[in-house]
Design an enzyme around this catalytic site. Structure first.
Site, PDB file in Angstrom:
ATOM      1  N   ASP A  30       0.761  -1.093   0.067  1.00 47.27           N
ATOM      2  CA  ASP A  30      -0.199  -0.068   0.052  1.00 47.27           C
ATOM      3  C   ASP A  30       0.828   1.130  -0.016  1.00 47.27           C
ATOM      4  O   ASP A  30       0.294   2.390   0.552  1.00 47.27           O
ATOM      5  CB  ASP A  30      -0.922  -0.012   1.339  1.00 47.27           C
ATOM      6  CG  ASP A  30      -2.085  -0.998   1.019  1.00 47.27           C
ATOM      7  OD1 ASP A  30      -2.003  -1.819   0.377  1.00 47.27           O
ATOM      8  OD2 ASP A  30      -3.094  -0.684   1.718  1.00 47.27           O
ATOM      9  N   HIS A  69      -0.480 -12.537  -1.815  1.00 46.54           N
ATOM     10  CA  HIS A  69      -1.446 -11.694  -1.012  1.00 46.54           C
ATOM     11  C   HIS A  69      -1.318 -12.183   0.527  1.00 46.54           C
ATOM     12  O   HIS A  69      -1.479 -11.092   1.226  1.00 46.54           O
ATOM     13  CB  HIS A  69      -3.018 -11.970  -1.492  1.00 46.54           C
ATOM     14  CG  HIS A  69      -4.081 -11.515  -0.304  1.00 46.54           C
ATOM     15  ND1 HIS A  69      -4.072 -10.186  -0.228  1.00 46.54           N
ATOM     16  CD2 HIS A  69      -5.075 -12.109   0.249  1.00 46.54           C
ATOM     17  CE1 HIS A  69      -4.886  -9.909   0.487  1.00 46.54           C
ATOM     18  NE2 HIS A  69      -5.634 -11.140   0.886  1.00 46.54           N
ATOM     19  N   CYS A  85      -4.767  -5.281  -3.448  1.00 49.14           N
ATOM     20  CA  CYS A  85      -3.568  -6.322  -3.120  1.00 49.14           C
ATOM     21  C   CYS A  85      -3.507  -7.794  -3.670  1.00 49.14           C
ATOM     22  O   CYS A  85      -2.679  -8.135  -4.460  1.00 49.14           O
ATOM     23  CB  CYS A  85      -3.362  -6.609  -1.577  1.00 49.14           C
ATOM     24  SG  CYS A  85      -3.401  -5.063  -0.680  1.00 49.14           S
ATOM     25  N   ASP A 106       2.389  -2.876  -4.424  1.00 47.03           N
ATOM     26  CA  ASP A 106       1.384  -3.456  -5.294  1.00 47.03           C
ATOM     27  C   ASP A 106       0.362  -2.439  -5.842  1.00 47.03           C
ATOM     28  O   ASP A 106      -0.461  -2.864  -6.785  1.00 47.03           O
ATOM     29  CB  ASP A 106       0.451  -4.417  -4.461  1.00 47.03           C
ATOM     30  CG  ASP A 106       0.253  -4.215  -3.077  1.00 47.03           C
ATOM     31  OD1 ASP A 106       0.566  -3.064  -2.717  1.00 47.03           O
ATOM     32  OD2 ASP A 106      -0.137  -4.935  -2.175  1.00 47.03           O
ATOM     33  N   HIS A 107       0.008  -1.375  -5.501  1.00 42.73           N
ATOM     34  CA  HIS A 107      -0.771  -0.169  -5.909  1.00 42.73           C
ATOM     35  C   HIS A 107      -0.391   1.229  -4.998  1.00 42.73           C
ATOM     36  O   HIS A 107       0.395   1.102  -3.946  1.00 42.73           O
ATOM     37  CB  HIS A 107      -2.057  -0.492  -5.713  1.00 42.73           C
ATOM     38  CG  HIS A 107      -2.523  -1.186  -4.360  1.00 42.73           C
ATOM     39  ND1 HIS A 107      -2.442  -0.561  -3.203  1.00 42.73           N
ATOM     40  CD2 HIS A 107      -2.902  -2.586  -4.167  1.00 42.73           C
ATOM     41  CE1 HIS A 107      -2.681  -1.340  -2.271  1.00 42.73           C
ATOM     42  NE2 HIS A 107      -3.002  -2.650  -2.629  1.00 42.73           N
TER      43      HIS A 107
END
Length: 509
Positions: free
Chosen positions: A44, A143, A83, A327-328
């Site tokens: 994150d 994950h 995620c 992941d983002h």
């Protein structure tokens, strides 16, 4: 004569044996000359780093150190703003639209016999193992952690995202949402625990450091997955002290920002279980949330630094490829909320940086890149044969000034047939029902004016559509996102009765 012949035979055997030993030694030396890989995932993590924007006076000296020693992709984007599907894409080398993994999925279900798209796929770390590497991993890499057997050595992962104080902050994890329809979030913030050693990320760094100092008879691949700054935003008080509230700058926000987006965009962004920007403004919590996020980023940066220091002290740094990625992204008030979960810039854009022998130092690339490119880039940097199943493009040519930047693009997918494209200074979004958004980042970096209905941009939209995936499979039966009603409904609509979502533990994360 027989005695002489026998001596000649013995001499020949000795020579052949010596040559064979030398050949084996040469092969072993060649293996050891391949670079090690330090693969760092930070959960994150948005782009508020010192080496990127330095927004709100963020303090990330160790991630900045990696960027200064290598190449920073200043415009990198995830393949899914969530995620589970993002990490499945990175580790498999396949797009979500190829696999149907649009939501969360158990690590062990990504690859299975009844799934033709992935049943024979070789995960990233496995590819290195198959090519002579000793592979190790700890923390959140897939994950949860990783499918069984993916690493030669696994340190596992501490369950959840703790530690948590006995008495938590006011946010109950649901806000004003309908508890029958929505999942629960662990969005919460504050100073806890007292010391770094009680944080799982500190233990992960310890595990990685111990393995860096070992000696190996082959190159190693070491994956380290850090949990922070994933919510809840808890770290010790000293990290909060580094970010005084009076120095916090809030994110760009416009209260009527979403008035010109399609209805489906509003459905996807309907996240009442997350703190809203209006709520944060009214309660005075906005700067406190950002402070907590920045504190978590500074904490995890410190843990990254501990691993980097060990690598340098071990003498292995000069023969190690480092990649750090997230992941983002993460919205800190942009577009009305505090969450990822969107196809807009602050949710899809994330850090990506490589440092390696022979790579340029301190180079910044502003053209779009995809996290999907991590897999093919690493294997090229390590001199391994290309893997023909990779759907991403290696970034080595771009890093080494061999061109191709004019062809750069990034595609992010959120659910079936919802795609965002970043290319040529624009972001284009196309939703499953044909709804569209178009933003010109040269004049509108905050994506406040949707140009999709402007006839002057008709040709630009057609140009951007060329990047959309041509393959969009239905939802994987083991992938779901029960956190948000839109995705529950979409899976049922697209998959039929057999597509009723399977409950996945930790679906909100």
């Amino acid at each position: 004569m027989k005695t002489i012949n026998y001596a000649i035979v013995l001499l020949g055997i000795f020579i052949l044996s010596a040559c064979g030993t030398k050949s084996k030694q040469q092969a072993s030396n060649a293996e050891l000359q391949k670079p090690n890989v330090l693969f760092i995932a930070v959960d994150d993590l948005n782009t508020w780093l010192g080496c990127m924007s330095g927004y709100s006076n963020s303090k990330t000296p160790n991630m900045d150190r990696i960027a200064s020693k290598g190449v920073l992709f200043n415009n990198a984007h995830c393949q899914a703003p969530l995620c589970g599907p993002s990490r499945a894409s990175i580790m498999s080398g396949l797009r979500p639209s190829t696999t149907g993994i649009y939501g969360m999925i158990p690590d062990g279900k990504i690859r299975r016999e009844d799934k033709p798209e992935t049943k024979d796929i070789v995960f990233l770390s496995e590819y290195f193992r198959n090519n002579g590497y000793h592979t190790m991993g700890i923390g959140k890499l897939f994950h949860i952690h990783a499918p069984d057997g993916v690493f030669d050595e696994s340190g596992g992962r501490v369950k959840g995202f703790g530690p948590l104080p006995e008495k938590r902050f006011v946010w109950d994890g649901r806000g004003n949402s309908d508890r029958k329809k929505y999942g629960r979030t662990s969005t919460d913030w504050g100073a806890f625990p007292e010391v770094d050693s009680l944080m799982p990320d500190h233990e992960s760094a310890n595990w990685a450091i111990a393995r860096i100092y070992r000696e190996y008879d082959k190159p190693f691949f070491l994956g380290v997955g850090f949990l922070r700054p994933h919510v809840p935003l808890y770290v010790p008080q000293k990290w909060f002290d580094m970010h005084p509230l009076e120095g916090i700058q809030v994110a760009p926000y416009k209260s009527d920002d979403l008035d010109d987006v399609p209805p489906v965009a509003l459905k996807i962004n309907d996240l009442p279980m997350m703190p809203s920007t209006e709520w944060a403004k009214e309660t005075g919590e906005w700067k406190k949330i950002i402070q907590a996020y920045l504190a978590c980023v500074s904490f995890v940066d410190y843990e990254v630094g501990r691993v980097l220091d060990a690598l340098e002290k071990s003498g292995k740094a000069d023969n190690t490829v480092i990649v750090l990625w997230s992941d983002h992204g993460y919205r800190l008030g942009e577009k009305g909320t505090f969450a990822k979960h969107a196809l807009w810039e602050p949710a899809t854009k994330a850090p990506l940086m490589f440092a390696a022998p022979n790579l340029p130092k301190g180079k910044v690339i502003d053209t779009p890149a995809e996290m999907l490119s991590i897999y093919p880039t690493l294997i090229e940097l390590c001199g391994l044969p290309a893997y023909d199943r990779n759907e991403g493009r290696s970034l080595v040519s771009a890093m080494m000034n061999r061109g191709e930047d004019d062809k750069a693009f990034a595609v992010c997918t959120f659910g079936m047939n919802n795609h965002g494209v970043k290319a040529n200074g624009f972001r284009y979004i196309q939703y499953e029902d044909g709804g569209q958004e178009l933003y010109d980042h040269k004049t509108d970096p905050n994506e406040w004016e949707n140009l999709a209905s402007n006839p002057d941009y008709k040709n630009k939209i057609e140009e951007m559509k060329q990047f959309l995936p041509t393959k969009n499979v239905i939802w994987d039966s083991h992938s779901s996102y029960t956190f948000q009603p839109y995705f529950v409904d979409q899976k049922q609509r697209t998959n039929g009765a057999d597509g009723i979502p399977v409950h996945v533990i930790g679906a909100a994360h």
